[in-house]
Design an enzyme around this catalytic site. Structure first.
Site, PDB file in Angstrom:
ATOM      1  CG  ASP A 478      -1.975   0.685   1.555  1.00 16.60           C
ATOM      2  OD1 ASP A 478      -2.654   1.290   0.517  1.00 16.60           O
ATOM      3  OD2 ASP A 478      -3.418   0.674   1.783  1.00 16.60           O
ATOM      4  CG  ASP A 548      -9.218   2.726   0.039  1.00 16.59           C
ATOM      5  OD1 ASP A 548      -8.798   1.577  -0.335  1.00 16.59           O
ATOM      6  OD2 ASP A 548      -8.477   3.209   0.480  1.00 16.59           O
TER       7      ASP A 548
HETATM    8  C1  DGJ Z   1      -5.761   1.665   1.865  1.00 23.08           C
HETATM    9  C2  DGJ Z   1      -5.909   0.264   1.246  1.00 23.08           C
HETATM   10  O1  DGJ Z   1      -6.571   1.197  -0.341  1.00 23.08           O
HETATM   11  C3  DGJ Z   1      -7.124  -0.070   2.157  1.00 23.08           C
HETATM   12  O2  DGJ Z   1      -8.120  -1.489   0.537  1.00 23.08           O
HETATM   13  C4  DGJ Z   1      -6.790  -0.924   3.123  1.00 23.08           C
HETATM   14  O3  DGJ Z   1      -5.315  -1.578   3.367  1.00 23.08           O
HETATM   15  C5  DGJ Z   1      -5.872   0.806   4.066  1.00 23.08           C
HETATM   16  N1  DGJ Z   1      -5.473   0.985   3.461  1.00 23.08           N
HETATM   17  C6  DGJ Z   1      -5.617   0.099   5.231  1.00 23.08           C
HETATM   18  O4  DGJ Z   1      -4.704   1.464   6.380  1.00 23.08           O
END
Ligand code: DGJ
Length: 727
Positions: A478, A548
């Protein structure tokens, strides 16, 4: 096939269906003469008609000939400061304070196979017919030499470009702009399609007519970004999904980029694409070389859909690497939306256990397993297991999960640090910060200066230790903020313009090291959802979390836009709980399954909280995905509608097997009105000569494509799938 015609001094790059031609002019200028449908031959420089144009100056070498000006010549790598006032390809601060760059042909070579770029991702030629053209050009006076690299991957109609700039002079040179590709289009009216968007609204296609002036798309966020994507299309005004000419371009790069389209005074168009010149400079000492990232180009005479399918295949088979690139990915469950930071080993195990009982194959533990990471204020950088949550470390949990017959995956965010972390307290200067200036936070975190060897090594050592400590099959990588305060304590002041690019190179270096050491590891890219969804990352991570935003209705748009360049096999897509955390909308479970099944497929919820009826649906979805994955992953993808068209009542798409014997249609009703018109769905990609079975009934392929199917009236947000098989 690359052909050099010595009598005409033309070099022609032929793919199966396209030709690209350049000509070495008598002055040594490398002219661009053609890019379009495949030609049998010819010297297309005849289309360049010499003309005395006011205010287009003439170089000394043509004497008093006022018809020759760089300002009016289509070129492979445009000059700067010598009378071409359009977009330059390269700009530099030379030792004497001047900025002129003007390149002339020296030599060229043609080799079998596709070039590679050291330290940078690039398409490769294995398994297809590939050749490389290298053209060397030289500036008369600065000592700068550019090597223009062209890769031809015939089967995909893909032509790649990259540039190596070498300082053969005696004095240092500071490069301030290096385009990876420059492409001049002849007179015509064109549209520019870019993928815009925002966090949770990634890759929304934006189409606009080019008018005189410069139109751009780019990122200065240090990553390719949610807001603009390093992919765009130039097309004719009347080009549609299924017809017309279009040129798709992708930069194989994950940092700052700039795509510029200049529609000129004579209605020609110049495109340049490369690293964004924003805060960029690169000091090139005598003898040193700078390599600009690769640009990949596809021409389609059959509309945007065909262009996308060419990119999909090339990316899937000749950009992605490793054993997973063409294999069914494990059906995973991720705990993020179910628990956020609030979990322990038992909670993860209970989610995994419920998931294992319905056939889910991998448990991914998301953010919150390390350091003092109980919220997003702290912990990033401390990659030691939080034993209060996971007693005994990762191995006991991973082994318990394995005991359920599942694989174990884990989340990391290696590029970042929280001020509230042991790492930051020990190394205040490891995060980007301009001396004497206050820092700029993003999600309460700072960015690690990976351009410093010791910082990069710390990250790599921690990732290695983590991967060796337990049976980990998958990593979600990430990156949750954009870069700011970009200044490195490891570089002298005259090299600070290199930091953005060196940061990207360091990310690639770490990913490459992991790829070499853990070849079976599946890495999923992620950046606050899909903020770094680009061809550069796909070289290291064959799938990327799309967004997300897991709301099925919004995902229709996100996956539609993403599909302009990127294959379904690369799109991280999960079924999540309702009401959706971001949109507060509730969609049927079936609809969420249909939408997620158009990507890598998985779950993002706690199955312990589902009803028996929903669990039965999960079982069905998993069984279906096990049957359909090959169509989704290896089939050709057809967009049957556009979810951004306000007048459409549904969004539909289709996967067709390469031999056209099987297909899968996905459809979601996006709006429903009283007494509605009966929508028709015309299919694509089938064989008109064959018959197909849908729900027990036989139809001609011609009938399905030319007449279509009358759709049932569905409720808003309701979905359906058609499984189609040749009889
Ligand atoms: C952003 C990601 O897109 C989410 O799926 C998740 O992993 C969060 N970060 C965790 O902080």
């Amino acid at each position: 096939m690359i052909q050099y015609d010595a009598s005409q001094r033309t070099i022609t790059l032929n793919t199966h269906r396209t030709s690209y031609q350049m000509k070495i002019h008598s002055t040594g200028v490398l002219l661009h003469t053609y890019y379009g449908p495949r030609l049998r031959g010819g010297d297309l420089s005849r289309l360049i008609c010499p003309e005395d144009r006011g205010f287009s100056p003439n170089p000394d070498e043509v004497g008093l000939d006022r018809t020759w000006s760089l300002d009016t010549q289509p070129q492979e790598y445009s000059s700067s400061g010598v009378g071409d006032f359009r977009l330059p390809s390269l700009e530099a601060d030379l030792d004497d304070g001047s900025h002129t760059a003007d390149f002339r042909y020296v030599r060229h070579t043609v080799e079998e196979g596709k070039y590679a770029l050291e330290g940078l991702p690039a398409f490769y030629g294995e398994g297809v017919t590939a050749q490389t053209l290298t053209v060397e050009l030289k500036d008369c006076c600065s000592g700068l030499t550019v090597e223009l690299l062209y890769g031809v991957l015939e089967e995909y109609d893909l032509i790649t470009r990259a540039v190596r700039v070498r300082n053969d002079g005696a004095a240092p040179v500071r490069l301030t702009r290096v385009a990876s590709a420059c492409l001049d289009f002849p007179v015509g009216e064109h549209d520019f399609i870019t993928l815009g968007g925002a966090y949770a609204r990634e890759r929304e296609p934006v189409r606009a007519a080019l008018s005189q002036g410069v139109h751009t798309a780019g990122s200065v966020r240090g990553s390719s970004s949610h807001q603009q994507n390093p992919f765009f299309v130039l097309c004719d005004k009347d080009t549609t999904e299924d017809a017309g000419r279009c040129w798709g371009m992708a930069l194989v790069y994950s940092g700052n980029f700039l795509a510029s389209m200049e529609h000129t005074q004579f209605h020609e168009t110049r495109m340049t694409l490369g690293i964004h010149p924003f805060h960029f400079s690169w000091l090139l000492q005598p003898g040193e070389t700078f390599t600009a990232p690769e640009a990949a180009m596809v021409f389609s005479a059959q509309g945007l859909g065909h262009m996308s399918r060419l990119f999909h295949r090339a990316i899937r088979l000749n950009l992605c690497r490793g054993p997973w690139k063409d294999q069914r990915r494990p059906i995973l469950i991720n705990n993020w939306e179910a628990t956020l930071f609030h979990f322990d080993a038992d909670k993860i195990y209970s989610i995994a256990k419920a998931a294992s009982q319905v056939g889910v194959e991998m448990m991914v533990m998301d953010d919150g397993w390390f350091g003092e990471r109980n919220d997003d204020f702290g912990g990033l950088g401390d990659w030691n297991v939080n034993e209060k949550k996971l007693p005994g470390g990762l191995a006991p949990l991973a082994e318990r999960i394995q005991g359920l017959g599942m694989k174990f995956g884990i989340w990391v965010e290696p590029e970042m640090v929280n001020e509230n972390s042991d790492l930051y307290r020990a190394h205040l200067d490891w995060a980007f910060q301009v001396p004497g200036r206050p820092v700029t936070r993003g999600r309460y975190q700072l960015v690690l200066d990976l351009t410093r060897e010791e910082v990069k090594q710390y990250v790599l050592d921690n990732l290695r230790a983590m991967l060796r400590s337990a049976p980990i099959s998958y990593v979600k990588w990430d990156m949750n903020r954009s870069l700011t305060d970009v200044w490195s304590a490891g570089l002298p002041s005259q090299r600070q313009g290199e930091v953005y690019h060196r940061f990207v190179l360091a990310v690639y270096e770490i990913l490459e090291a992991l790829h070499q050491e853990f070849p079976d590891l599946l890495i999923e890219g992620c950046s606050g959802g899909g903020g770094r969804f680009d061809c550069g990352m796909l070289y290291y991570t064959p799938q990327i979390w799309c967004s997300d935003n897991t709301d099925a209705m919004d995902r229709l748009r996100i996956q539609y836009g993403t599909s302009f360049c990127y294959p379904c096999a690369s799109m991280g897509a999960h079924v999540s709980a309702v009401p959706n955390g971001l949109t507060h909308r509730s969609t049927p479970f079936h609809t969420r399954g249909v939408v997620a099944a158009a990507g890598t497929f998985g779950y993002e919820l706690d199955l312990n909280e589902l009803s028996q009826e929903e669990l039965a649906q999960v079982r069905e979805q998993i069984a279906a995905f096990r049957t359909d994955w090959e169509l989704v992953m290896r089939g050709d993808y057809y967009r049957l509608s556009n979810p951004f068209r306000p007048e459409d009542s549904f969004c539909a798409w289709m996967h067709v097997s390469q031999d056209r014997s099987r297909a899968l249609v996905g459809l979601v009703q996006t709006q429903r009105h009283a007494n509605p018109v009966r929508p028709l769905l015309r299919l694509k990609g089938l064989d008109p000569e064959r018959d197909y079975r849908i729900d027990g009934r036989i139809y001609g392929g011609d009938e399905l494509m030319y007449a279509g199917l009358a759709l049932p009236f569905l409720d808003e947000c309701q979905a359906l799938q058609y499984h189609i098989e040749a009889v």
